[in-house]
Design an enzyme around this catalytic site. Sequence first.
Site, short mmCIF file in Angstrom:
data_model
loop_
_atom_site.label_atom_id
_atom_site.label_comp_id
_atom_site.label_asym_id
_atom_site.label_seq_id
_atom_site.Cartn_x
_atom_site.Cartn_y
_atom_site.Cartn_z
CG ASN A 20 -35.36 -52.08 -22.55
OD1 ASN A 20 -34.31 -52.40 -22.00
ND2 ASN A 20 -36.55 -52.43 -22.08
NE ARG B 216 -39.73 -40.89 -25.36
CZ ARG B 216 -40.18 -42.10 -24.99
NH1 ARG B 216 -40.13 -43.12 -25.84
NH2 ARG B 216 -40.67 -42.30 -23.79
CG ASN C 189 -44.59 -38.43 -21.51
OD1 ASN C 189 -45.57 -38.71 -20.84
ND2 ASN C 189 -43.50 -39.16 -21.47
CD GLU D 159 -39.44 -43.28 -20.91
OE1 GLU D 159 -40.51 -43.19 -20.30
OE2 GLU D 159 -38.99 -44.38 -21.32
CG HIS E 241 -36.37 -50.07 -18.08
ND1 HIS E 241 -36.70 -50.56 -16.85
CD2 HIS E 241 -37.16 -48.97 -18.27
CE1 HIS E 241 -37.66 -49.81 -16.31
NE2 HIS E 241 -37.96 -48.84 -17.15
NE ARG F 191 -41.18 -34.59 -25.39
CZ ARG F 191 -40.87 -35.80 -24.93
NH1 ARG F 191 -40.22 -36.66 -25.70
NH2 ARG F 191 -41.16 -36.16 -23.70
CG ASP G 200 -39.47 -46.54 -25.11
OD1 ASP G 200 -40.26 -45.72 -24.61
OD2 ASP G 200 -39.58 -47.78 -24.96
NE ARG H 66 -29.95 -49.08 -15.47
CZ ARG H 66 -28.95 -48.60 -14.72
NH1 ARG H 66 -28.32 -49.35 -13.85
NH2 ARG H 66 -28.57 -47.33 -14.88
CG ASP I 221 -34.62 -56.42 -20.79
OD1 ASP I 221 -35.13 -55.33 -21.10
OD2 ASP I 221 -33.56 -56.52 -20.14
C1 AAO Z 1 -48.63 -52.96 -22.27
C2 AAO Z 1 -49.67 -53.24 -21.19
C3 AAO Z 1 -49.04 -54.04 -20.06
C4 AAO Z 1 -48.43 -55.32 -20.60
C5 AAO Z 1 -47.41 -54.97 -21.70
C6 AAO Z 1 -46.80 -56.20 -22.35
O1 AAO Z 1 -50.17 -52.00 -20.69
O2 AAO Z 1 -50.06 -54.34 -19.11
O3 AAO Z 1 -47.75 -56.00 -19.56
O4 AAO Z 1 -48.07 -54.19 -22.71
O5 AAO Z 1 -47.80 -56.99 -22.94
C7 AAO Z 1 -46.23 -48.35 -23.17
C8 AAO Z 1 -47.40 -48.39 -22.20
C9 AAO Z 1 -47.47 -49.72 -21.47
C10 AAO Z 1 -47.49 -50.86 -22.47
C11 AAO Z 1 -46.19 -50.77 -23.27
C12 AAO Z 1 -46.04 -51.90 -24.29
O6 AAO Z 1 -47.24 -47.33 -21.25
O7 AAO Z 1 -48.70 -49.73 -20.72
O8 AAO Z 1 -47.56 -52.10 -21.78
O9 AAO Z 1 -46.20 -49.52 -23.99
O10 AAO Z 1 -47.09 -51.93 -25.15
C13 AAO Z 1 -41.74 -47.22 -16.67
C14 AAO Z 1 -40.52 -47.12 -17.56
C15 AAO Z 1 -40.68 -46.16 -18.72
C16 AAO Z 1 -41.99 -46.39 -19.46
C17 AAO Z 1 -43.12 -46.29 -18.44
C18 AAO Z 1 -44.49 -46.52 -19.08
O11 AAO Z 1 -39.37 -46.74 -16.76
O12 AAO Z 1 -39.60 -46.38 -19.61
O13 AAO Z 1 -42.93 -47.31 -17.45
N1 AAO Z 1 -42.17 -45.46 -20.58
C19 AAO Z 1 -41.80 -45.86 -21.96
C20 AAO Z 1 -42.80 -45.33 -22.99
C21 AAO Z 1 -44.13 -46.03 -22.84
C22 AAO Z 1 -43.96 -47.51 -23.15
C23 AAO Z 1 -42.66 -48.07 -22.73
C24 AAO Z 1 -41.65 -47.30 -22.16
C25 AAO Z 1 -42.36 -49.46 -23.12
O14 AAO Z 1 -42.89 -43.94 -22.87
O15 AAO Z 1 -45.13 -45.48 -23.66
O16 AAO Z 1 -45.00 -48.26 -22.46
O17 AAO Z 1 -41.78 -49.35 -24.43
C26 AAO Z 1 -42.08 -45.81 -11.64
C27 AAO Z 1 -40.71 -45.89 -12.28
C28 AAO Z 1 -40.75 -45.59 -13.74
C29 AAO Z 1 -41.80 -46.45 -14.41
C30 AAO Z 1 -43.15 -46.17 -13.74
C31 AAO Z 1 -44.29 -46.95 -14.38
O18 AAO Z 1 -42.54 -44.47 -11.59
O19 AAO Z 1 -39.86 -44.94 -11.64
O20 AAO Z 1 -39.48 -45.86 -14.29
O21 AAO Z 1 -41.86 -46.10 -15.80
O22 AAO Z 1 -43.04 -46.55 -12.38
O23 AAO Z 1 -44.10 -48.31 -14.18
C32 AAO Z 1 -44.49 -42.27 -8.63
C33 AAO Z 1 -43.00 -42.53 -8.52
C34 AAO Z 1 -42.43 -42.88 -9.86
C35 AAO Z 1 -43.14 -44.08 -10.36
C36 AAO Z 1 -44.60 -43.69 -10.50
C37 AAO Z 1 -45.46 -44.78 -11.07
O24 AAO Z 1 -44.75 -41.10 -9.41
O25 AAO Z 1 -42.37 -41.37 -8.02
O26 AAO Z 1 -41.06 -43.13 -9.83
O27 AAO Z 1 -45.13 -43.35 -9.23
O28 AAO Z 1 -45.47 -45.90 -10.20
#
Ligand code: AAO
Length: 404
Positions: free
Chosen positions: A69, A164, A267, A202, A170, A306, A166, A127, A136
């Site tokens: 992405n 998977r 996870n 994901e 988005h 998983r 990732d 997106r 992006d």
């Molecule tokens: C790091 C630093 C950041 C910095 C960035 C760039 O931590 O501060 O800005 O570098 O320099 C992983 C880490 C991130 C890391 C990133 C890059 O987790 O901390 O950032 O690597 O190094 C969203 C996405 C989902 C994503 C998830 C973490 O939709 O795709 O965030 N997961 C994947 C991977 C993950 C990875 C990435 C993607 C990036 O598995 O390991 O990040 O490649 C809502 C939304 C979700 C959203 C969450 C969190 O969720 O619905 O879509 O996930 O927010 O932002 C309730 C709600 C629920 C909500 C949740 C949290 O439960 O019901 O919907 O609260 O607010």
Amino acid sequence: MPEKLQARKEVSPPNENIVITDPNRPWWERYQPISYKLCTRSGNEDEFREMVTRCNNVGVRIYVDAVVNHMCGSGGGSGTHSTCGSYFNAGTRDFPAVPYSGWDFNDGKCQTGSGEIENYGDMYQVRDCRLSGLLDLALEKDYVRSEVAEYMNHLIDIGVAGFRIDAAKHMWPGDIKAFLDKLKDLNTQWFSAGTRPFIYQEVIDLGGEPITGSDYFGNGRVTEFKYGAKLGTVIRKWNGEKMAYLKNWGEGWGFVPSDRALVFVDNHDNQRGHGAGGASILTFWDARLYKMAVGFMLAHPYGFTRVMSSFRWPRYFVDGQDVNDWVGPPSNSDGSTKSVTINADTTCGNDWVCEHRWRQIRNMVVFRNVVDGQAFSNWWDNGSNQVAFGRGNKGFIVFNNDDW
Ligand code: AAO
């Protein structure tokens, strides 16, 4: 002849990523690609090939976590601080080792003032804008789709069995379809001719947002995040939940159809407070309840399951937040990831938790394979937290999460 399937394993992103030193080598640096060279803390391309070959030869299939992405964060700087030493410049959007340049990113398409996703209620932002500052990619461009597909096809040539995807939420489902359509069939050295890669996307859909898991069914399976959040709530007995209510577990709980779901108790994100799911998520830190949850998942027919396998880190809570949620895998002084050693009692050393080797979890994987295809039958419960059910005439399981 292909070997009998023994197991499947998802591996961390194998492509070159940024090296982050503040904090020192966080696990999440692997989600910031710099190029599609196979070269990370886990090893180089030769080592990756050797692993895939050796695994395939004994019937262990490898699935790759594909981060397509985005590239690194917009503040990633410029230089050669990457796991293979490839030069890049995040500021000018220059990634010559792919190559990508400014034209290949969505900066012009995103409509928010900050260039970031500001509101998950707006599917265009989600997106077309940056997720946590990550540059992006413009996947509407055939050039970008082709670079992504070339990377994935390279992995297919090596022998991986699927991906998977990732941050699928988005990307537009049609853009994902466009690069998946460019993928080859799996390598016939291990797979029968015409076998397509196994795809799971994901998509975090806990409800309440316009983007849903169902938007992505046309491309393959989707992660069902409600599963671990709800199961954790039940097993912890929070909100008045009890195991007796699991009688209609699955679609009856508002989950996506079983044949579209990739399910898991925790996870790599939500076991440490990243991503989504919240405090109810069970992990190896709560070993007894965790084994019950994983046991239930593996006994139940719903979804494609998983099992997580982790490393231990020094958890340290300040005001309910783990300030060490960034800590990377056990590593050597040169930054390379430590090997998973196996102790005399079959557990893992070097701070690898290896949940998949825990006796109860390993045995339940065997159970799942034995009862595969058998109907969910003969449910019994005591109206509280003692439940039991069968799987046809092949298996029967009993849980007691009451205090008696
Ligand atoms: C790091 C630093 C950041 C910095 C960035 C760039 O931590 O501060 O800005 O570098 O320099 C992983 C880490 C991130 C890391 C990133 C890059 O987790 O901390 O950032 O690597 O190094 C969203 C996405 C989902 C994503 C998830 C973490 O939709 O795709 O965030 N997961 C994947 C991977 C993950 C990875 C990435 C993607 C990036 O598995 O390991 O990040 O490649 C809502 C939304 C979700 C959203 C969450 C969190 O969720 O619905 O879509 O996930 O927010 O932002 C309730 C709600 C629920 C909500 C949740 C949290 O439960 O019901 O919907 O609260 O607010």
